[in-house]
Scaffold this motif. Structure first.
Motif, short mmCIF file in Angstrom:
data_model
loop_
_atom_site.label_atom_id
_atom_site.label_comp_id
_atom_site.label_asym_id
_atom_site.label_seq_id
_atom_site.Cartn_x
_atom_site.Cartn_y
_atom_site.Cartn_z
N PHE A 199 -16.76 -6.05 17.90
CA PHE A 199 -15.32 -6.16 18.15
C PHE A 199 -14.53 -6.40 16.87
N ARG A 216 -13.02 -4.60 14.60
CA ARG A 216 -12.63 -3.20 14.49
C ARG A 216 -12.24 -2.80 13.06
N SER A 263 -8.19 -8.90 21.69
CA SER A 263 -7.69 -7.58 22.05
C SER A 263 -6.25 -7.55 22.55
N ARG A 323 -3.97 -11.91 20.00
CA ARG A 323 -4.05 -10.57 19.41
C ARG A 323 -4.45 -10.68 17.94
#
Length: 828
Positions: A576, A578, A587, A600
């Protein structure tokens, strides 16, 4: 008989409530779909995983968590103590509950007057005057509690009740036994005759789900719930047997079974018993009607304290109910004291989850598994109960004697352990794979799944501190579950999206629910897709290392058993990340323990846990490297020691690389000079109370700090001022997230504006850790007072609000108060 002056040995730091005194404005549940039993709760009775019974300060037995993981809150009036007293001037008898039945049953009985009644209301008691409205007090210091009766009887009467639970004990702490020791003292110059009666309804067969394939639905708050229909009142075939065994007297409440070795859930026995000796008289009635007017026992008992000595083993016909009664009558000379024990035991050896998924309870390792051992429990209890109490006292007294701890803190410290008994707790019999059995406590009754890993990060402190083998059993279950997968699609309650139940290598959120197969079928919750959560893998690593550290840094074999799961789940979570900066990003969905709060990018909460988990994994790897590992098998092929060492070193080097990059990114993206921002991308300026949970855990476990010390202190002071002192003038506790001035970022937000009891206790432990003890106690006291002054005792919720509401009672995380005690005691 004793000659000493009457001096009840009740610790002076208990929770205390006048008998029968109600609450003017108790906290109410926030969500209509959540459980709200009301404020009448007391310290529960029963061993871990054995099923429990609760008795409130009005004297009623009203909590029945007898079926593993299930909750029934209801008063069965025939389950009760009653007292008859005869003096030179008068006779009187009362059933010792201040609330009489509302359905017309037991109308012949006279019920004990409540404290705090008006002079008009006190007319129910002939010997209460307008000035004498205190009829006694209830005291609780789990696992012990006391009823002290005053201004009604001329004798001084105390009933102490407890179950044999103490730290480090893995046998008696599982027993389904409750001890009631009565102390009667005569303060007058004339003899007093007392009779104490215990009545109990035959409940064998009641506590099992009549719906063998319960339907699962999604509640309005997005949580899955299932149908539960106990078989209350289904007594067909039940019978009671009077037993006289040497000096023991009592009744066994049983049920006919064609094959005593084929026991099903809910089947077994109950028993009530006492001791006989030449100085007392024991009376009985083995079969009376608990749904009639009760005159069949009350008429003789109220007349002279006796019972008719009727022995009748006739089984119940369809629709019939039966109960048993025993009474002990004795005369006390002036100035003398007598103690009378009563025992309640229940032997219901099977817990069934989904149809056909059955486990024996832990206590069956010591009493057998055929459901015919209630009298054996009685014998054991009558022989050992005084020693059991001494062991409880020996465990508690050093803490009670500490002058540096406030009385309210010591009270709450022990009473918050109630959840280990009444948290829907499971504890199975031992097996070759699980030598101490498997263990589990529900997240809460509303969120009915076991050992939620994010919640137990704080809530399991007393388990690791007091019963560490049970903590190990839970973590072993998680280690086994990480590599499993379940591709069953589910609808996520939060957003109605579809997701698989369990992804391979993801750390599950929970160990399953009572209607399926706990330990084997994980991730029961479906409010969020927990495969996306960014804290669970970290929580697992930190709790594994915590077990190792807290138990003396000797159990290297446990670290070895968990190592592959650690490697797998950290690799899963790293996916995760990214942007490759070394930290998995949140996310934008609520993908962590605050599962209604969107984060976030890099977040202070999850990012900090990630840094601490990497440090923990590096430490574990280094221990395994330094102390060496033997040969292991992969697919039946031995793996050489050298190869194992190389793989461990590769993991260590990987984690060090991630950590070196992530540490600087965390500081750079989140530190704003006063506190760590909620996250890196939402633009929020909220001060999150639990923003540095990862730093707290790093220092707790002797790992390197994840952020500079000066930043920790400044952030903590900011949290204390903004989330606690500026929120409701510091009277309630710290809200989860507020702006610097104490105002809400979003007035209609849920989680940010709630005071989470367990998070507050975790924050207080952090404050102590950083030398802010006074602030920690001020914060903790505010939360404790909200719980124990507003009818939330022995059902501590996850969250309370400034509006006087609560959410999610019987919550696991509140046991985090033991984290405060740990830091106070160890300094780390």
């Amino acid at each position: 008989m004793t000659n000493q002056p009457f001096s009840p040995q009740i610790p002076n730091i208990t929770w205390k409530r006048a008998i029968g005194l109600g609450w003017d404005n108790p906290y109410k549940v926030r969500l209509a779909s959540n459980l709200d039993d009301g404020p009448w709760h007391g310290s529960p009775l029963g061993g871990f995983g054995a099923g429990c019974i609760g008795r409130s300060s009005r004297g009623d037995f009203n909590l029945w968590q007898i079926d593993g993981g299930e909750h029934i809150f209801q008063n069965f009036p025939a389950c009760q103590f009653s007292v008859f007293e005869e003096t030179e001037r008068s006779k009187q008898a009362y059933a010792l509950c201040t609330e009489s039945p509302t359905d017309g049953t037991l109308s012949a009985w006279k019920w004990y007057p409540a404290s705090g009644v008006s002079s008009q209301q006190s007319a129910v008691s002939d010997n209460l005057t307008e000035e004498q409205t205190n009829t006694g007090s209830y005291y609780a210091l789990y696992p012990r509690s006391w009823f002290v009766y005053e201004n009604v009887f001329e004798a001084n009467l105390i009933c102490e009740q407890f179950s044999p639970i103490w730290a480090g004990n893995y046998q008696e702490s599982s027993y389904p036994i409750a001890i009631f020791e009565w102390t009667a003292h005569n303060p007058t110059d004339k003899p007093i005759t007392i009779s104490i009666m215990l009545t109990w309804q035959n409940m064998v067969g009641w506590f099992t789900n009549a719906i063998k394939k319960p339907q699962v639905t999604v509640r309005d708050d997005g949580s899955p719930v299932y149908e539960y229909q106990p078989q209350l009142g289904n007594s067909t075939g039940n019978f009671n047997q009077w037993v006289e065994n040497e000096f023991r007297r009592g009744c066994v409440l049983d049920r006919g079974r064609p094959d005593i070795y084929d026991v099903k859930e809910g089947e077994g026995q109950w028993a009530i018993a006492t001791l006989a000796n030449p100085a007392i008289e024991v009376f009985y009635h083995s079969r009376w009607n608990p749904v009639g007017d009760g005159a069949d026992v009350w008429q003789s008992f109220a007349a002279d304290g006796s019972l008719p000595d009727r022995e009748n083993e006739k089984p119940c016909a369809d629709g019939e109910q039966i109960a048993a009664a025993i009474a002990v009558r004795f005369t006390i000379r002036p100035g003398k004291t007598r103690k009378i024990p009563f025992i309640l035991a229940w032997d219901l050896p099977i817990t069934e989850f989904a149809a056909g998924i059955e486990y024996y309870r832990r206590y069956t390792d010591f009493f057998g598994r055929n459901g015919k051992n209630a009298w054996s429990m009685v014998r054991t209890a009558l022989k050992h109960y005084e020693t059991w109490r001494e062991r409880i006292e020996a465990w508690q007294q050093p803490i009670l004697d500490r002058e540096d701890l406030p009385s309210w803190f010591k009270m709450a410290l022990f009473n918050e352990l109630y959840d280990l008994t009444s948290g829907g707790t499971l504890w199975t019999a031992a097996s070759e794979d699980d030598p101490i059995g498997q263990f589990g406590v529900l997240e809460c009754i509303d969120y009915r799944w076991y050992e939620s890993l994010d919640v137990r990060l704080y809530g399991s402190f007393p388990v690791i501190m007091l019963w560490p083998k049970l903590d190990k059993a839970v973590l072993e279950a998680y280690a086994r579950a990480i590599s499993t997968s379940d591709d069953t699609p589910r609808i996520i309650g939060y957003n109605n999206a579809s997701a698989i139940r369990k992804a391979v290598d993801a750390t599950p959120h929970d160990l399953g629910a009572p209607n399926e197969h706990p330990w084997e079928k994980t991730n029961y919750t479906s409010y969020q897709d927990c495969n996306l959560w960014k804290d669970l893998s970290c929580d697992f690593v930190l709790q594994v290392y915590r077990y190792f550290v807290f138990t003396g840094k000797t159990d290297v074999e446990f670290l070895q058993d968990c190592w592959s799961s650690i490697v797998q789940t950290l690799a899963y979570l790293k996916e995760f990340d990214r942007d490759g900066d070394g930290i998995p990003e949140n996310s934008g969905a609520p993908d962590q323990t605050f599962d209604d709060w969107r984060l976030r990018g890099v977040s202070a909460y999850c990012g900090g846990l990630w840094l601490a988990a990497l440090e923990g994994a590096i430490a574990i790897g280094q221990i395994l490297r330094e102390r060496g590992l033997g040969m292991t098998m992969t697919g039946g092929t031995p793996v050489p020691q050298e190869k194992i060492q190389e793989e461990i070193q590769e993991a260590i080097d990987t984690y060090k690389g991630w950590l070196a990059k992530a540490r600087s990114i965390y500081q750079e993206k989140l530190w704003n000079g006063q506190y760590y921002k909620l996250d890196s991308e939402s633009g929020s300026d909220v001060v999150m109370a639990d923003q540095l949970c990862g730093q707290f855990y790093a220092r707790l476990l002797g790992l390197p700090d994840i952020v500079p010390n000066e930043c920790v202190l400044l952030a903590l002071k900011t949290v204390y001022n903004s989330c606690f002192l500026k929120f409701q003038d510091g009277k309630l506790g710290a809200a989860n997230g507020l702006k610097l001035d104490g105002s809400p970022e979003k007035p209609d937000a849920t989680h940010p504006l709630e005071i989470w009891t367990g998070i507050n206790f975790g924050l207080a432990a952090f404050l102590v850790q950083m030398g802010m003890k006074d602030e920690a106690f001020q914060l903790t006291e505010a939360v404790v007072r909200q719980v124990y002054e507003n009818g939330l005792q022995f059902r501590t919720p996850e969250a309370i609000t400034a509006a006087g509401t609560f959410r999610a009672s019987y919550y696991l995380r509140a046991m985090a108060i033991w984290g405060i005690y740990h830091v106070l005691t160890t300094g780390s």
